[in-house]
Design a protein around this motif. Sequence first.
Motif, PDB file in Angstrom:
ATOM      1  N   PRO A  48       0.720  -1.227  -0.041  1.00 51.38           N
ATOM      2  CA  PRO A  48       0.087   0.023   0.074  1.00 51.38           C
ATOM      3  C   PRO A  48       0.807   1.364   0.117  1.00 51.38           C
ATOM      4  CG  PRO A  48      -0.959  -1.484   1.706  1.00 51.38           C
ATOM      5  CD  PRO A  48       0.319  -2.009   1.171  1.00 51.38           C
ATOM      6  N   GLN A  49       2.067   1.306   0.829  1.00 55.46           N
ATOM      7  CA  GLN A  49       2.953   2.267   0.846  1.00 55.46           C
ATOM      8  C   GLN A  49       3.552   2.775  -0.419  1.00 55.46           C
ATOM      9  OE1 GLN A  49       5.471   2.307   4.137  1.00 55.46           O
ATOM     10  NE2 GLN A  49       6.170   4.630   3.709  1.00 55.46           N
ATOM     11  N   SER A  54       4.497   5.278  -5.524  1.00 56.02           N
ATOM     12  CA  SER A  54       4.739   5.255  -6.925  1.00 56.02           C
ATOM     13  C   SER A  54       4.083   6.366  -7.791  1.00 56.02           C
ATOM     14  CB  SER A  54       4.467   3.993  -7.611  1.00 56.02           C
ATOM     15  OG  SER A  54       3.096   3.601  -7.441  1.00 56.02           O
ATOM     16  N   GLN A  55       2.870   6.688  -7.212  1.00 54.86           N
ATOM     17  CA  GLN A  55       2.106   7.791  -7.766  1.00 54.86           C
ATOM     18  C   GLN A  55       2.876   9.267  -7.821  1.00 54.86           C
ATOM     19  OE1 GLN A  55      -0.486   7.013  -9.251  1.00 54.86           O
ATOM     20  NE2 GLN A  55      -0.212   4.620  -8.527  1.00 54.86           N
ATOM     21  N   MET A  73       2.282  -9.149  -7.383  1.00 48.65           N
ATOM     22  CA  MET A  73       2.009  -8.575  -6.085  1.00 48.65           C
ATOM     23  C   MET A  73       1.804  -7.024  -6.237  1.00 48.65           C
ATOM     24  SD  MET A  73       3.999  -9.114  -2.569  1.00 48.65           S
ATOM     25  CE  MET A  73       4.488 -10.803  -2.968  1.00 48.65           C
ATOM     26  N   LEU A  74       2.943  -6.508  -6.854  1.00 50.50           N
ATOM     27  CA  LEU A  74       2.948  -5.018  -6.769  1.00 50.50           C
ATOM     28  C   LEU A  74       1.701  -4.488  -7.811  1.00 50.50           C
ATOM     29  CD1 LEU A  74       6.871  -4.283  -7.364  1.00 50.50           C
ATOM     30  CD2 LEU A  74       5.314  -4.009  -5.053  1.00 50.50           C
ATOM     31  N   ALA A  75       1.581  -4.937  -8.943  1.00 55.24           N
ATOM     32  CA  ALA A  75       0.489  -4.836  -9.880  1.00 55.24           C
ATOM     33  C   ALA A  75      -0.829  -4.818  -9.295  1.00 55.24           C
ATOM     34  CB  ALA A  75       0.638  -5.446 -11.079  1.00 55.24           C
ATOM     35  N   ARG A  80       2.271   1.511  -9.725  1.00 56.73           N
ATOM     36  CA  ARG A  80       2.687   2.102 -11.303  1.00 56.73           C
ATOM     37  C   ARG A  80       3.873   1.129 -11.600  1.00 56.73           C
ATOM     38  NH1 ARG A  80       3.021   8.300 -12.368  1.00 56.73           N
ATOM     39  NH2 ARG A  80       4.055   7.402 -14.091  1.00 56.73           N
ATOM     40  N   MET A  81       3.700   0.281 -12.508  1.00 57.73           N
ATOM     41  CA  MET A  81       4.760  -0.554 -12.827  1.00 57.73           C
ATOM     42  C   MET A  81       5.781   0.047 -13.719  1.00 57.73           C
ATOM     43  SD  MET A  81       3.995  -3.180 -11.389  1.00 57.73           S
ATOM     44  CE  MET A  81       5.276  -4.263 -11.824  1.00 57.73           C
ATOM     45  N   ASP A  82       5.358   1.282 -14.309  1.00 57.72           N
ATOM     46  CA  ASP A  82       6.562   1.959 -15.058  1.00 57.72           C
ATOM     47  C   ASP A  82       7.434   3.081 -14.161  1.00 57.72           C
ATOM     48  OD1 ASP A  82       4.436   3.995 -14.338  1.00 57.72           O
ATOM     49  OD2 ASP A  82       4.998   5.089 -15.999  1.00 57.72           O
TER      50      ASP A  82
END
Length: 169
Positions: A48-49, A54-55, A73-75, A80-82
């Motif tokens: 969550p953090q 990432s935003q 898991m992250l996605a 944001r994967m980029d």
Amino acid sequence: MNNLIGNAPRHPGLWVDMNSQLKPSHQNTISTVSSCTQGKNELQALTPQLARLSQQGQWVVLISPPNIGYKQMLADAGVRMDRILLVHTKDEVEALWAMEKALTSGTSSAVISWTQSLDERDNRRLQIVAKNTQALGVVIEDANSHLPVTAHMHEDLGLQQACLFSSFH
């Protein structure tokens, strides 16, 4: 010399850097956690953090992550994967160097590194680096690093076999 100081406090410990007071305060420490799951549970707790960080448009740096399904898991958490920067290192020394550079670059919002274990000197070195950064820093240590390699292999094999078999009714 006294004329140059004027009314300023004479002891350097009393001098105040006004710029540092204007910055948002972070704890400026590197968190070190020991993991029996190769960091899977610890990364899950951080998602969550990491999604929020990432935003902000800065990098979330992952240094030498094991194959624990971290991408999915992250996605799933909305990261944001980029904004994920993946760094593979050849040894512990290179991993610590990469962590230092990522923390001090000013372009990272979070840096997570997987390692066997940190000795006191390396831990202290990272804590000194952390004083000059605003990024979240986490070191995930392998709690099973003291076991022989064959013990890891048997342990992993048991987990893999347990995953291969399922009950059906």
